[in-house]
Design a protein around this motif. Structure first.
Motif, PDB file in Angstrom:
ATOM      1  N   UNK A 282       0.857  -1.194   0.000  1.00 55.86           N
ATOM      2  CA  UNK A 282       0.000   0.000   0.000  1.00 55.86           C
ATOM      3  C   UNK A 282       0.891   1.240   0.000  1.00 55.86           C
ATOM      4  N   UNK A 283       0.743   2.134  -0.970  1.00 59.90           N
ATOM      5  CA  UNK A 283       1.599   3.322  -0.997  1.00 59.90           C
ATOM      6  C   UNK A 283       1.396   4.201   0.226  1.00 59.90           C
ATOM      7  N   UNK A 284       2.522   4.714   0.758  1.00 60.82           N
ATOM      8  CA  UNK A 284       2.517   5.464   2.006  1.00 60.82           C
ATOM      9  C   UNK A 284       2.700   6.948   1.746  1.00 60.82           C
ATOM     10  N   UNK A 285       1.864   7.754   2.376  1.00 61.47           N
ATOM     11  CA  UNK A 285       2.042   9.207   2.428  1.00 61.47           C
ATOM     12  C   UNK A 285       2.533   9.515   3.841  1.00 61.47           C
ATOM     13  N   UNK A 300       9.747   7.625  -5.135  1.00 65.01           N
ATOM     14  CA  UNK A 300       9.884   6.308  -5.755  1.00 65.01           C
ATOM     15  C   UNK A 300       9.295   5.200  -4.887  1.00 65.01           C
ATOM     16  N   UNK A 301       9.511   5.301  -3.559  1.00 65.97           N
ATOM     17  CA  UNK A 301       9.047   4.262  -2.644  1.00 65.97           C
ATOM     18  C   UNK A 301       8.130   4.802  -1.550  1.00 65.97           C
ATOM     19  N   UNK A 302       8.053   6.115  -1.437  1.00 68.09           N
ATOM     20  CA  UNK A 302       7.200   6.753  -0.433  1.00 68.09           C
ATOM     21  C   UNK A 302       6.890   8.166  -0.906  1.00 68.09           C
ATOM     22  N   UNK A 303       5.758   8.712  -0.439  1.00 70.46           N
ATOM     23  CA  UNK A 303       5.348  10.062  -0.814  1.00 70.46           C
ATOM     24  C   UNK A 303       5.390  10.949   0.425  1.00 70.46           C
TER      25      UNK A 303
END
Length: 357
Positions: A282-285, A300-303
């Motif tokens: 799950x992409x992380x902010x 690339x791996x986190x926002x």
């Protein structure tokens, strides 16, 4: 490497209610057991955990529940004396006295495992730390820290730790992985309430929810006061047990990571929730802190979000292919560097280093 006899005196392994310690200990102890080491976990039997036990009988260690300090010092002293490695965790009830007991009785390597390092150091400076005294740091052979970077040098130089080493939180990939489940929320957050985390949660997530009424949000965690004003489009869940974390994360398009103020100031302090969500793909902010980009590459791996507008831009404007790719990239990095099996190997390595010095 021979099998080790390890004693851990930790906050809790039986209950994840209102704490992040239990999941950390569970993953670490499970992997130590898998590697052939024998672990005894000694936990103070307190009502708030005894009433909320989601793992009352862990299969991968010998569990000892003790009622008070006197029982620990009398009935269970041999568990400390006979261990090759004795670890005391942060936030243990009457921890200063527990540390003194271990320092006095242990014959093997003595380690303090700080799952709250920046908080601990701030409390030590204010002389209000109930689970560790300043002069005890130098008497532990190892100081294992959830925080890396410059804090390790501080522990060695200012507090005279013989060896301060990073032992970050971790994730168990047997429990955290992508699953196909209906997406219920655009953005979710999992974390126990704390006064210093609430303002950035309001700024980065709750204000974003208020500014996007069509969006669907969720927040889960214990101890939130009734005074918190949740947005109308946010579903609040008082508790999500560990065996439901994976499905909770996977039902979100994005997940939010918020860091405590002391940990932002220290840097190099990843949250266990960060690794759990990342392992689920799950992409992380996240908010930003020094050292984050050494764990996961921003963009690339986190926002990284610094405002509600940043958060909404990710939720509403990022192409779906890029959203999926960021989640996949984070999962790949976390499985390579931040699993419980990796931490168990690091711990044994630190033990060997200490014994060889």
């Amino acid at each position: 490497m021979r099998s080790l006899n390890i004693a851990i005196l930790g906050l809790s392994i039986t209950s994840s209610w209102g704490n992040g310690h239990a999941t950390t200990f569970r993953g670490l102890v499970k992997e130590l057991d898998k590697a052939g080491h024998a672990v005894t976990f000694l936990e103070r039997n307190v009502p708030w955990y005894s009433d909320n036990r989601d793992l009352p009988n862990p299969e991968y260690c010998r569990l000892v529940l003790y009622e008070d300090l006197a029982e620990l010092q009398s009935a269970h002293v041999e568990a400390v004396r006979s261990a090759d490695l004795v670890i005391v965790g942060s936030y243990v009830p009457e921890g200063v006295e527990v540390c003194a007991h271990v320092i006095r009785q242990a014959r093997g390597v003595k380690a303090f495992y700080d799952i709250d390092t920046p908080v601990t150091l701030a409390r030590l400076e204010n002389n209000d730390c109930a689970y560790l005294a300043k002069d005890q740091i130098a008497r532990f052979d190892l100081y294992l820290s959830f925080t890396g970077g410059p804090t390790l040098e501080l522990l060695e130089q200012k507090y005279r730790s013989p060896a301060a080493r990073a032992l970050y939180c971790s994730v168990d990939p047997d429990f955290y992985y992508p699953v196909s489940t209906p997406v219920r929320w655009d953005l979710g957050y999992l974390g126990t309430y704390s006064d210093d985390r609430q303002p950035p949660l309001e700024k980065l997530m709750l204000d974003a929810a208020r500014n996007w009424p069509q969006g669907l949000f969720t927040a889960a965690g214990a101890q939130y006061p009734e005074s918190v004003q949740w947005p109308a489009n946010l579903q609040y869940l008082p508790h999500v047990p560990p065996d439901e974390h994976r499905d909770f994360y996977c039902a979100q398009r994005y997940t939010m990571n918020i860091t405590r103020a002391d940990m932002i100031q220290a840097g190099y302090s990843p949250s266990v929730r960060l690794f759990e969500a990342g392992a689920c793909g799950v992409p992380i902010i996240s908010d930003y802190w020094q050292g984050l980009d050494e764990l996961l590459t921003p963009g690339k791996e986190i926002l990284i979000s610094r405002s509600a507008a940043d958060t909404l831009a990710f939720l509403k404007e990022l192409p779906e292919e890029e959203r999926v790719r960021i989640g996949q990239n984070a999962r790949k990095k976390i499985l390579a560097r931040h699993t419980s099996s990796r931490r168990a190997r690091e711990l044994v390595g630190y033990y060997e280093e200490t014994r060889g010095s």
